[in-house]
Design an enzyme around this catalytic site. Structure first.
Site, PDB file in Angstrom:
ATOM      1  N   HIS A   1      10.609  -9.986   3.188  1.00  0.00           N
ATOM      2  CA  HIS A   1      10.028  -8.712   3.607  1.00  0.00           C
ATOM      3  C   HIS A   1       9.204  -8.953   4.869  1.00  0.00           C
ATOM      4  O   HIS A   1       8.609 -10.027   5.052  1.00  0.00           O
ATOM      5  CB  HIS A   1       9.120  -8.157   2.516  1.00  0.00           C
ATOM      6  CG  HIS A   1       9.859  -7.608   1.337  1.00  0.00           C
ATOM      7  ND1 HIS A   1       9.394  -6.530   0.623  1.00  0.00           N
ATOM      8  CD2 HIS A   1      11.017  -7.987   0.740  1.00  0.00           C
ATOM      9  CE1 HIS A   1      10.233  -6.264  -0.363  1.00  0.00           C
ATOM     10  NE2 HIS A   1      11.230  -7.139  -0.312  1.00  0.00           N
TER      11      HIS A   1
ATOM     12  N   GLU B   1       6.252  -8.040   6.012  1.00  0.00           N
ATOM     13  CA  GLU B   1       4.846  -8.442   5.945  1.00  0.00           C
ATOM     14  C   GLU B   1       4.681  -9.851   5.375  1.00  0.00           C
ATOM     15  O   GLU B   1       3.800 -10.594   5.799  1.00  0.00           O
ATOM     16  CB  GLU B   1       3.985  -7.423   5.189  1.00  0.00           C
ATOM     17  CG  GLU B   1       4.479  -7.008   3.836  1.00  0.00           C
ATOM     18  CD  GLU B   1       5.428  -5.816   3.853  1.00  0.00           C
ATOM     19  OE1 GLU B   1       6.574  -5.946   4.353  1.00  0.00           O
ATOM     20  OE2 GLU B   1       5.056  -4.759   3.313  1.00  0.00           O
TER      21      GLU B   1
ATOM     22  N   CYS C   1       5.278  -2.750  -0.780  1.00  0.00           N
ATOM     23  CA  CYS C   1       5.689  -2.697  -2.183  1.00  0.00           C
ATOM     24  C   CYS C   1       4.692  -3.512  -3.017  1.00  0.00           C
ATOM     25  O   CYS C   1       3.768  -4.124  -2.469  1.00  0.00           O
ATOM     26  CB  CYS C   1       7.101  -3.271  -2.322  1.00  0.00           C
ATOM     27  SG  CYS C   1       7.205  -5.054  -2.000  1.00  0.00           S
TER      28      CYS C   1
ATOM     29  N   CYS D   1       4.524  -7.280  -1.939  1.00  0.00           N
ATOM     30  CA  CYS D   1       3.819  -7.497  -0.672  1.00  0.00           C
ATOM     31  C   CYS D   1       2.339  -7.143  -0.784  1.00  0.00           C
ATOM     32  O   CYS D   1       1.485  -7.850  -0.237  1.00  0.00           O
ATOM     33  CB  CYS D   1       4.491  -6.708   0.441  1.00  0.00           C
ATOM     34  SG  CYS D   1       6.169  -7.316   0.784  1.00  0.00           S
TER      35      CYS D   1
END
Length: 156
Positions: free
Chosen positions: A58, A60, A88, A91
């Protein structure tokens, strides 16, 4: 905690948005992120789940991983993360555990967002760290990019 400056926030979010556009050009969900400390970008990332075949790629997480390498520490105190989509739960949890000092995100994610949409993991007082949040910076543009990306996928 790093100070909030609307003009600075917009500039760093534009950089994250450029990374999101790049992700889209690679067939990835268009999410981009930058990590900033003391006015310097110390980490960048864009979604790479398909490219890497890695559920953890992801934007981040990749930006925070690069920031940790750049700074030589895992505690990312003093770092602000800018991301084009509300994080999410995975994260958001990583943001808390990395001790990020501030989070700025663009578009809300009503289906998976864990920073206010479904729940607010980064603000949960039961955890050992809470993260101040600014939302909506380039929100309309980021939302439009995501909608056009998914529309193009559906139209295929």
């Amino acid at each position: 905690m790093p100070a909030s400056n609307a003009e600075e926030d917009l500039g760093y979010m534009r950089e994250a948005f450029t990374l999101a556009q790049y992700a889209a050009s690679k067939g990835e969900v268009p999410v981009g992120a930058v990590a900033v400390k003391d006015g310097v970008v110390v980490g960048r990332g864009y979604n790479r789940r398909e490219l890497d075949q890695d559920p953890f790629s992801h934007a981040e997480l990749l930006a925070m991983r690069e920031a940790a390498k750049t700074l030589g520490v895992w505690r990312l105190s003093g770092v602000t993360v800018y991301v084009t989509l509300e994080p999410c739960s995975m994260c958001a949890g990583a943001i808390v555990l990395a001790r990020i000092s501030r989070l700025v995100f663009a578009a809300a994610d009503p289906k998976a967002g864990a920073v206010g949409s479904l729940f607010n993991l980064v603000g949960d007082a039961r955890l050992n760290h809470q993260v101040p949040v600014t939302s909506g910076v380039l929100g309309e543009e980021s939302s439009a990019l995501l909608k056009s990306f998914f529309k193009a996928l559906r139209d295929k």
